[in-house]
Each structure stands twice: as C-alpha cells, then as structure tokens.
Design an enzyme around this catalytic site. Structure first.
Site, PDB file in Angstrom:
ATOM      1  N   SER A  15       0.844  -1.204   0.000  1.00 24.69           N
ATOM      2  CA  SER A  15       0.000   0.000   0.000  1.00 24.69           C
ATOM      3  C   SER A  15       0.874   1.248   0.000  1.00 24.69           C
ATOM      4  O   SER A  15       2.083   1.176   0.210  1.00 24.69           O
ATOM      5  CB  SER A  15      -0.922   0.019   1.225  1.00 24.69           C
ATOM      6  OG  SER A  15      -0.166   0.151   2.426  1.00 24.69           O
ATOM      7  N   ASP A  36       5.362  -7.211   2.991  1.00 23.05           N
ATOM      8  CA  ASP A  36       4.476  -6.483   3.902  1.00 23.05           C
ATOM      9  C   ASP A  36       3.897  -7.470   4.917  1.00 23.05           C
ATOM     10  O   ASP A  36       4.123  -8.687   4.811  1.00 23.05           O
ATOM     11  CB  ASP A  36       3.342  -5.799   3.123  1.00 23.05           C
ATOM     12  CG  ASP A  36       2.967  -4.439   3.714  1.00 23.05           C
ATOM     13  OD1 ASP A  36       2.877  -4.343   4.963  1.00 23.05           O
ATOM     14  OD2 ASP A  36       2.762  -3.486   2.950  1.00 23.05           O
ATOM     15  N   ASP A  58       7.560  -9.818   8.323  1.00 29.72           N
ATOM     16  CA  ASP A  58       7.756  -8.794   9.351  1.00 29.72           C
ATOM     17  C   ASP A  58       9.205  -8.318   9.245  1.00 29.72           C
ATOM     18  O   ASP A  58      10.139  -9.095   9.479  1.00 29.72           O
ATOM     19  CB  ASP A  58       7.487  -9.400  10.732  1.00 29.72           C
ATOM     20  CG  ASP A  58       7.648  -8.405  11.868  1.00 29.72           C
ATOM     21  OD1 ASP A  58       8.244  -7.323  11.658  1.00 29.72           O
ATOM     22  OD2 ASP A  58       7.195  -8.714  12.984  1.00 29.72           O
ATOM     23  N   CYS A  85      10.150   0.970   2.508  1.00 31.15           N
ATOM     24  CA  CYS A  85       9.020   1.876   2.737  1.00 31.15           C
ATOM     25  C   CYS A  85       8.205   1.511   3.978  1.00 31.15           C
ATOM     26  O   CYS A  85       7.325   2.275   4.383  1.00 31.15           O
ATOM     27  CB  CYS A  85       8.083   1.877   1.529  1.00 31.15           C
ATOM     28  SG  CYS A  85       8.780   2.566   0.024  1.00 31.15           S
ATOM     29  N   TYR A 160       8.790   9.073  16.182  1.00 33.18           N
ATOM     30  CA  TYR A 160       8.848   9.032  14.719  1.00 33.18           C
ATOM     31  C   TYR A 160      10.059   9.787  14.196  1.00 33.18           C
ATOM     32  O   TYR A 160      10.800   9.289  13.336  1.00 33.18           O
ATOM     33  CB  TYR A 160       7.556   9.626  14.157  1.00 33.18           C
ATOM     34  CG  TYR A 160       7.434   9.554  12.655  1.00 33.18           C
ATOM     35  CD1 TYR A 160       7.244   8.330  12.014  1.00 33.18           C
ATOM     36  CD2 TYR A 160       7.483  10.703  11.876  1.00 33.18           C
ATOM     37  CE1 TYR A 160       7.119   8.257  10.637  1.00 33.18           C
ATOM     38  CE2 TYR A 160       7.357  10.639  10.500  1.00 33.18           C
ATOM     39  CZ  TYR A 160       7.168   9.416   9.884  1.00 33.18           C
ATOM     40  OH  TYR A 160       7.045   9.352   8.523  1.00 33.18           O
ATOM     41  N   LYS A 164      13.273   8.366  11.997  1.00 32.44           N
ATOM     42  CA  LYS A 164      13.584   8.883  10.665  1.00 32.44           C
ATOM     43  C   LYS A 164      14.912   9.641  10.648  1.00 32.44           C
ATOM     44  O   LYS A 164      15.635   9.635   9.639  1.00 32.44           O
ATOM     45  CB  LYS A 164      12.446   9.770  10.168  1.00 32.44           C
ATOM     46  CG  LYS A 164      11.129   9.016   9.965  1.00 32.44           C
ATOM     47  CD  LYS A 164      11.284   7.843   9.007  1.00 32.44           C
ATOM     48  CE  LYS A 164       9.971   7.171   8.688  1.00 32.44           C
ATOM     49  NZ  LYS A 164      10.113   6.048   7.734  1.00 32.44           N
ATOM     50  N   THR A 195      -1.197   9.221   1.406  1.00 36.04           N
ATOM     51  CA  THR A 195      -0.989   7.844   1.820  1.00 36.04           C
ATOM     52  C   THR A 195      -2.228   7.358   2.572  1.00 36.04           C
ATOM     53  O   THR A 195      -3.109   8.153   2.903  1.00 36.04           O
ATOM     54  CB  THR A 195       0.233   7.733   2.749  1.00 36.04           C
ATOM     55  OG1 THR A 195      -0.025   8.464   3.957  1.00 36.04           O
ATOM     56  CG2 THR A 195       1.485   8.280   2.064  1.00 36.04           C
TER      57      THR A 195
END
Length: 254
Positions: A15, A36, A58, A85, A160, A164, A195
């Site tokens: 996705s 995924d 995973d 991703c 987060y 990143k 997204t």
C-alpha cells in the site's frame, strides 16, 4: 542502472508509497517482491501485476527477512535493488496528561522504522554484493525512506522523528560501507504525501495541509515517490544522498 530484467525488494509494498514504488519499478521491467505484513498482503493481492510477487514478512524479524531475501535473490533475474518503505507513525508527547511517553511505543516505532530498514538493507546487501558487476563495478541500489520529520519533527513526533533521523544518519556510512561492493545507498525524505494514513481525514483538513506547502500547493502523490526511486536507479552518480520530496515544505511545531 537498467531496471529491465532485474529483481527488486520493496518493503511496505502492499500500500501507499511502497505500492506506488512496486508499480513504478515493475513498469520498467523489474521483477518486484513486495514485502508487507500478512493482512496487508492479503488485501493487496487482488489485481496484482504479473511482475509483483507479495511476501508476508515482518521486517523486524531477521529470519523472516532472510527468507524473503533468499526467495527474491533466487528468482529469474539478479537482485539489484531494495526500497524500504515499511513504517509506522503514531503520535505521543514526551509528557502529557496521561503521563510520560510509553517506552514500549517509542521502542516499537524505532524498531520498525529504523531497525527494520537496517535489517532488510544488510541482509539484501549480502545478496546484491554476490551478483555480477555492471558498468563501473555497479551492482545495485538501496533506497531508504525517512521523512521531513527527521529535520523538523512536530509536537508528538519524538519517536517518529528519532526513527527517521536515524535513517538520515545511516545514509552516508551505509553508502561508504557498501561502496566497495558497488552498492549505492540513498534516502528519500517525503513531506505530506497522499498515503493511507490520510485517507480518513476530511477534505477541509487536507486543504489546510496543502495550504502550508509553498509550491506546488498540494499534497504529494505516491506516484511521485515511485518516480523518484526510478530516477535514483537510473542516475548512477547519486550516492549517499538524502533528497527531500516536499514542495519546499518546512514543518511548523504543530
């Protein structure tokens, strides 16, 4: 690098940015293994391209990743590319009315976003390094996904942004480590893109997000992420670079 008749692994490939990347690479002739979680894979298999194979994996589990990498590298074409991703982005303040930021949540975000990316990068790099070299000794490319939050994390993005920021920090040393094997490493840092995480918000809210982007004043499209991945594959002198894909956006504190 000519993508035709090569193999690529795309994590989070069922996705969002991962699916758009899988589509872009397969359109250039690559055999894509979209990695995924099981439910995401089950939801994505309907109408899948002949050039895209879905693998329930995973990314934080070394055994599962090794199995996926082994399968991809044993395919009809050499493994030349990996695009990471897969990721999550829950929000929580360090201190809130509920108390201190949950440490398990912080660890989960870092484990999936950063450690998961490194896990795939390292195990796939071993297989790419064993392929026959192309021109200038090139063997392949790894693209990781960061975020503008790596540079301008907002309130509630401590976990987060940490994950990143780690991806950004990994880029140059990974490129240097893998240079002797002919493997380039680059990172894309998206801004606000269309997204699944934005699928449930109102049009009014989306318009407000778009209004903060200098130009073009709209949300980014997943296809633009996929196109940038293809560009990085074909432009072999770009290495060790983090590229912002954000319309010149600089995030406010909230």
């Amino acid at each position: 690098m000519d993508l035709n008749n090569t193999t690529a692994i795309v994590t989070g490939g069922a996705s969002g940015l991962g699916a758009a990347t899988a589509t872009a690479l397969s359109a250039r002739g690559a055999h894509v293994y979209a990695v995924d979680l099981p439910q995401a894979v089950e939801d994505a298999t309907t109408g899948a391209s002949d050039n895209v194979t879905y693998l329930a994996t995973d990314v934080t589990d070394p055994t599962q990743v090794q199995t996926a990498v082994d399968r991809a590298s044993a395919g009809v074409a050499p493994l030349r590319m990996v695009v990471n991703c897969a990721g999550i982005g829950p929000s929580a303040r360090i201190l809130s009315r509920k108390g201190v930021h949950d440490l398990d949540l912080y660890a989960k975000v870092v484990t999936i976003n950063l450690i998961g990316s490194f896990n795939v990068l390292a195990l796939a790099a071993e297989k790419i390094a064993a392929t026959e070299p192309l021109a200038d000794g090139a063997r392949g490319l790894i693209v990781n996904t960061a975020s503008v939050a790596a540079f301008e994390g907002q309130i509630g993005q401590a976990a987060y942004s940490s994950s990143k920021g780690g991806i950004v920090g990994l880029t140059v040393p990974a490129a240097r480590d893998l240079a002797q094997h002919g493997i380039r490493v680059n990172t894309i840092a998206p801004g606000i893109l269309e997204t699944p995480m934005l699928a449930t918000v109102s049009e009014e809210f989306r318009a407000g997000l778009a209004a903060g982007i200098p130009f073009p004043q709209r949300l980014g499209r997943p296809e633009e992420f996929g196109d940038l991945v293809v560009f990085l594959a074909e432009h072999e002198y770009i290495n060790g670079e983090t590229i912002r894909l954000d319309g010149a956006l600089r995030m406010a504190p909230r």
